[in-house]
Design a protein around this motif. Structure first.
Motif, PDB file in Angstrom:
ATOM      1  N   GLY A 287     -17.130   6.858 -16.625  1.00 44.84           N
ATOM      2  CA  GLY A 287     -17.424   5.522 -16.092  1.00 44.84           C
ATOM      3  C   GLY A 287     -16.159   4.786 -15.715  1.00 44.84           C
ATOM      4  O   GLY A 287     -15.138   5.374 -15.377  1.00 44.84           O
ATOM      5  N   GLY A 288     -16.233   3.470 -15.770  1.00 42.56           N
ATOM      6  CA  GLY A 288     -15.092   2.640 -15.398  1.00 42.56           C
ATOM      7  C   GLY A 288     -15.078   2.337 -13.916  1.00 42.56           C
ATOM      8  O   GLY A 288     -15.904   2.833 -13.136  1.00 42.56           O
ATOM      9  N   SER A 289     -14.142   1.520 -13.494  1.00 45.72           N
ATOM     10  CA  SER A 289     -14.021   1.137 -12.100  1.00 45.72           C
ATOM     11  C   SER A 289     -13.578   2.329 -11.259  1.00 45.72           C
ATOM     12  O   SER A 289     -12.623   3.032 -11.601  1.00 45.72           O
ATOM     13  CB  SER A 289     -12.996   0.002 -11.941  1.00 45.72           C
ATOM     14  OG  SER A 289     -12.691  -0.218 -10.583  1.00 45.72           O
ATOM     15  N   GLU A 290     -14.270   2.562 -10.132  1.00 47.90           N
ATOM     16  CA  GLU A 290     -13.911   3.675  -9.257  1.00 47.90           C
ATOM     17  C   GLU A 290     -12.502   3.523  -8.699  1.00 47.90           C
ATOM     18  O   GLU A 290     -11.845   4.523  -8.401  1.00 47.90           O
ATOM     19  CB  GLU A 290     -14.928   3.783  -8.113  1.00 47.90           C
ATOM     20  CG  GLU A 290     -16.307   4.227  -8.582  1.00 47.90           C
ATOM     21  CD  GLU A 290     -17.283   4.415  -7.432  1.00 47.90           C
ATOM     22  OE1 GLU A 290     -16.900   4.144  -6.277  1.00 47.90           O
ATOM     23  OE2 GLU A 290     -18.424   4.832  -7.686  1.00 47.90           O
ATOM     24  N   LEU A 291     -12.034   2.281  -8.569  1.00 45.83           N
ATOM     25  CA  LEU A 291     -10.680   2.062  -8.052  1.00 45.83           C
ATOM     26  C   LEU A 291      -9.608   2.509  -9.043  1.00 45.83           C
ATOM     27  O   LEU A 291      -8.417   2.496  -8.710  1.00 45.83           O
ATOM     28  CB  LEU A 291     -10.484   0.591  -7.691  1.00 45.83           C
ATOM     29  CG  LEU A 291     -11.150   0.142  -6.379  1.00 45.83           C
ATOM     30  CD1 LEU A 291     -11.041  -1.361  -6.210  1.00 45.83           C
ATOM     31  CD2 LEU A 291     -10.524   0.867  -5.188  1.00 45.83           C
ATOM     32  N   GLU A 292     -10.030   2.911 -10.245  1.00 42.83           N
ATOM     33  CA  GLU A 292      -9.088   3.439 -11.228  1.00 42.83           C
ATOM     34  C   GLU A 292      -9.149   4.964 -11.310  1.00 42.83           C
ATOM     35  O   GLU A 292      -8.374   5.571 -12.035  1.00 42.83           O
ATOM     36  CB  GLU A 292      -9.377   2.822 -12.608  1.00 42.83           C
ATOM     37  CG  GLU A 292      -9.141   1.312 -12.650  1.00 42.83           C
ATOM     38  CD  GLU A 292      -9.481   0.704 -13.996  1.00 42.83           C
ATOM     39  OE1 GLU A 292      -9.972   1.454 -14.882  1.00 42.83           O
ATOM     40  OE2 GLU A 292      -9.269  -0.501 -14.183  1.00 42.83           O
ATOM     41  N   TRP A 293     -10.070   5.578 -10.565  1.00 41.84           N
ATOM     42  CA  TRP A 293     -10.143   7.040 -10.529  1.00 41.84           C
ATOM     43  C   TRP A 293      -9.024   7.548  -9.630  1.00 41.84           C
ATOM     44  O   TRP A 293      -8.987   7.280  -8.436  1.00 41.84           O
ATOM     45  CB  TRP A 293     -11.481   7.515  -9.980  1.00 41.84           C
ATOM     46  CG  TRP A 293     -12.681   7.089 -10.791  1.00 41.84           C
ATOM     47  CD1 TRP A 293     -12.691   6.338 -11.928  1.00 41.84           C
ATOM     48  CD2 TRP A 293     -14.041   7.389 -10.488  1.00 41.84           C
ATOM     49  NE1 TRP A 293     -13.970   6.147 -12.354  1.00 41.84           N
ATOM     50  CE2 TRP A 293     -14.829   6.787 -11.499  1.00 41.84           C
ATOM     51  CE3 TRP A 293     -14.677   8.096  -9.477  1.00 41.84           C
ATOM     52  CZ2 TRP A 293     -16.213   6.870 -11.519  1.00 41.84           C
ATOM     53  CZ3 TRP A 293     -16.058   8.195  -9.491  1.00 41.84           C
ATOM     54  CH2 TRP A 293     -16.817   7.596 -10.505  1.00 41.84           C
ATOM     55  N   GLU A 294      -8.108   8.304 -10.193  1.00 43.09           N
ATOM     56  CA  GLU A 294      -6.909   8.720  -9.467  1.00 43.09           C
ATOM     57  C   GLU A 294      -6.974  10.190  -9.060  1.00 43.09           C
ATOM     58  O   GLU A 294      -7.371  11.051  -9.843  1.00 43.09           O
ATOM     59  CB  GLU A 294      -5.670   8.478 -10.339  1.00 43.09           C
ATOM     60  CG  GLU A 294      -4.359   8.820  -9.662  1.00 43.09           C
ATOM     61  CD  GLU A 294      -3.164   8.510 -10.540  1.00 43.09           C
ATOM     62  OE1 GLU A 294      -2.033   8.856 -10.141  1.00 43.09           O
ATOM     63  OE2 GLU A 294      -3.353   7.941 -11.629  1.00 43.09           O
ATOM     64  N   THR A 295      -6.579  10.461  -7.834  1.00 40.75           N
ATOM     65  CA  THR A 295      -6.510  11.825  -7.317  1.00 40.75           C
ATOM     66  C   THR A 295      -5.178  12.022  -6.602  1.00 40.75           C
ATOM     67  O   THR A 295      -4.791  11.208  -5.767  1.00 40.75           O
ATOM     68  CB  THR A 295      -7.649  12.103  -6.308  1.00 40.75           C
ATOM     69  OG1 THR A 295      -8.905  11.810  -6.912  1.00 40.75           O
ATOM     70  CG2 THR A 295      -7.633  13.556  -5.861  1.00 40.75           C
ATOM     71  N   LYS A 296      -4.483  13.092  -6.950  1.00 40.65           N
ATOM     72  CA  LYS A 296      -3.256  13.464  -6.249  1.00 40.65           C
ATOM     73  C   LYS A 296      -3.619  14.469  -5.153  1.00 40.65           C
ATOM     74  O   LYS A 296      -4.312  15.456  -5.417  1.00 40.65           O
ATOM     75  CB  LYS A 296      -2.237  14.089  -7.202  1.00 40.65           C
ATOM     76  CG  LYS A 296      -1.626  13.118  -8.191  1.00 40.65           C
ATOM     77  CD  LYS A 296      -0.691  12.135  -7.502  1.00 40.65           C
ATOM     78  CE  LYS A 296       0.042  11.260  -8.509  1.00 40.65           C
ATOM     79  NZ  LYS A 296       0.909  10.264  -7.821  1.00 40.65           N
ATOM     80  N   ILE A 297      -3.153  14.211  -3.947  1.00 40.17           N
ATOM     81  CA  ILE A 297      -3.504  15.065  -2.806  1.00 40.17           C
ATOM     82  C   ILE A 297      -2.228  15.484  -2.099  1.00 40.17           C
ATOM     83  O   ILE A 297      -1.367  14.654  -1.798  1.00 40.17           O
ATOM     84  CB  ILE A 297      -4.424  14.303  -1.840  1.00 40.17           C
ATOM     85  CG1 ILE A 297      -5.744  13.977  -2.549  1.00 40.17           C
ATOM     86  CG2 ILE A 297      -4.683  15.124  -0.568  1.00 40.17           C
ATOM     87  CD1 ILE A 297      -6.622  13.003  -1.803  1.00 40.17           C
ATOM     88  N   ILE A 298      -2.130  16.776  -1.826  1.00 36.56           N
ATOM     89  CA  ILE A 298      -0.988  17.290  -1.079  1.00 36.56           C
ATOM     90  C   ILE A 298      -1.493  18.177   0.051  1.00 36.56           C
ATOM     91  O   ILE A 298      -2.437  18.963  -0.134  1.00 36.56           O
ATOM     92  CB  ILE A 298      -0.015  18.074  -2.008  1.00 36.56           C
ATOM     93  CG1 ILE A 298       1.258  18.452  -1.247  1.00 36.56           C
ATOM     94  CG2 ILE A 298      -0.665  19.294  -2.629  1.00 36.56           C
ATOM     95  CD1 ILE A 298       2.379  18.959  -2.157  1.00 36.56           C
ATOM     96  N   ILE A 299      -0.934  18.011   1.237  1.00 38.59           N
ATOM     97  CA  ILE A 299      -1.220  18.894   2.367  1.00 38.59           C
ATOM     98  C   ILE A 299       0.072  19.655   2.651  1.00 38.59           C
ATOM     99  O   ILE A 299       1.105  19.061   2.930  1.00 38.59           O
ATOM    100  CB  ILE A 299      -1.680  18.113   3.608  1.00 38.59           C
ATOM    101  CG1 ILE A 299      -2.950  17.320   3.288  1.00 38.59           C
ATOM    102  CG2 ILE A 299      -1.933  19.074   4.768  1.00 38.59           C
ATOM    103  CD1 ILE A 299      -3.531  16.561   4.473  1.00 38.59           C
ATOM    104  N   PRO A 300       0.032  20.978   2.558  1.00 36.95           N
ATOM    105  CA  PRO A 300       1.282  21.771   2.654  1.00 36.95           C
ATOM    106  C   PRO A 300       1.893  21.761   4.048  1.00 36.95           C
ATOM    107  O   PRO A 300       1.190  21.630   5.062  1.00 36.95           O
ATOM    108  CB  PRO A 300       0.833  23.178   2.243  1.00 36.95           C
ATOM    109  CG  PRO A 300      -0.630  23.207   2.538  1.00 36.95           C
ATOM    110  CD  PRO A 300      -1.145  21.830   2.301  1.00 36.95           C
TER     111      PRO A 300
END
Length: 304
Positions: A287-300
């Protein structure tokens, strides 16, 4: 005024009128700027069109699509037939200029004579329609945040994974559908998940059809013995170097960060391979605020 000058002016006027009434692609043009990547806007157009079809009985078909910065579509509703040409141009890392050319296939000549100069029913309706789209897009943009981190790298990891395929908009839903299969396999075979923070590895991305092939992965110890399974496999995901962003929001729309990185790479002339790697750092089931869900994304970076 001599005859040569009069003749020149006549030619210029006739040329303009010929272009305006015969060659110009639209009857009326609307332009606005929005704080979003071109791909986010392109996705917004597709989703908006689907909503218009359900709520307003408007049927939309795509006539032409180029990457994520150009869409030409036709709308039909009863005897009404319109063409919308959407042109998205990235201004900087966060801002995009959107230009919409609108053409009424049944009343084009009349609209060209009137709509750019006076308030007509056609002009008023189209302004309200595009304004509604823009407001909906801005509401959607408020649901997430994206930070461009610049060049970055990922670590090599050993993972258990399932290979999946879906349309771009349903990748998170597809992951959730198959979550019990891979988690059940790991639990059943007492295989430790390192950190309980899964990865999504894009292996193929058809941008025109908006279909992605991807591996849904969980890090596991390198000495784990593989127990044969029809769905779950083991592999090493190599360390990657590329351009990186941090996404805060629902995983369903994490591809908005992909589009931001694509625009960033294009603007900075960085050659990349369109195979993003996502690392989810929050558990949505907590749960919690979706704006606190963190994702690291890298495009090679593209291979030389």
């Amino acid at each position: 005024m001599n005859n040569k000058l009069k003749g020149l002016l006549a030619v210029i006027l006739l040329s303009f009128l010929g272009w305006y009434f015969l060659l110009k692609q639209s009857d009326y043009t609307i332009t606005f700027k929005v704080n979003a990547a071109t791909g986010t806007i392109s996705q917004g157009i597709v989703e908006w069109s689907a909503t218009q079809s359900k709520k307003q009985n408007e049927t939309y078909s795509i006539l032409e699509k180029r990457n994520f910065d150009f869409i030409k579509q036709q709308m039909k509703k009863g005897n009404e037939e319109l063409e919308y040409t959407w042109d998205m141009k990235s201004i900087n890392d966060s801002m995009t200029k959107v230009t919409i050319g609108i053409k009424d296939l049944n009343h084009s000549f009349y609209n060209r004579l009137t709509a750019p100069f006076i308030s007509t029913k056609f002009r008023t309706e189209q302004i309200e329609k595009i304004k509604s789209f823009k407001l909906g897009l801005e509401d959607h943009i408020g649901d997430f945040k994206i930070r461009i981190d610049g060049e970055g790298s990922s670590k090599e990891m050993y993972v258990a994974y399932i290979s999946l395929k879906s349309v771009l908009q349903e990748k998170a839903q597809t992951m959730l559908e198959y979550d019990p299969k891979i988690i059940g396999y790991l639990d059943k075979n007492k295989i430790k998940i390192i950190g309980y923070r899964p990865y999504l590895e894009i292996t193929g991305w058809d941008e025109d059809k908006e279909i992605v092939n991807f591996n849904y992965c969980f890090p596991i110890p390198k000495d784990t013995k593989y127990i044969p399974d029809s769905n779950v496999k083991f592999k090493i995901i190599p360390a990657l170097k590329g351009i990186q962003a941090t996404y805060f929001g629902n995983y369903r729309t994490s591809d908005r960060a992909w589009f931001t990185l694509l625009d960033y790479a294009k603007k900075n002339d960085i050659k990349i391979e369109n195979k993003p790697l996502e690392h989810f750092l929050a558990n949505p089931f907590n749960g919690g605020s979706e704006l606190e869900w963190e994702t690291k994304i890298i495009i090679p970076f593209a291979k030389k």
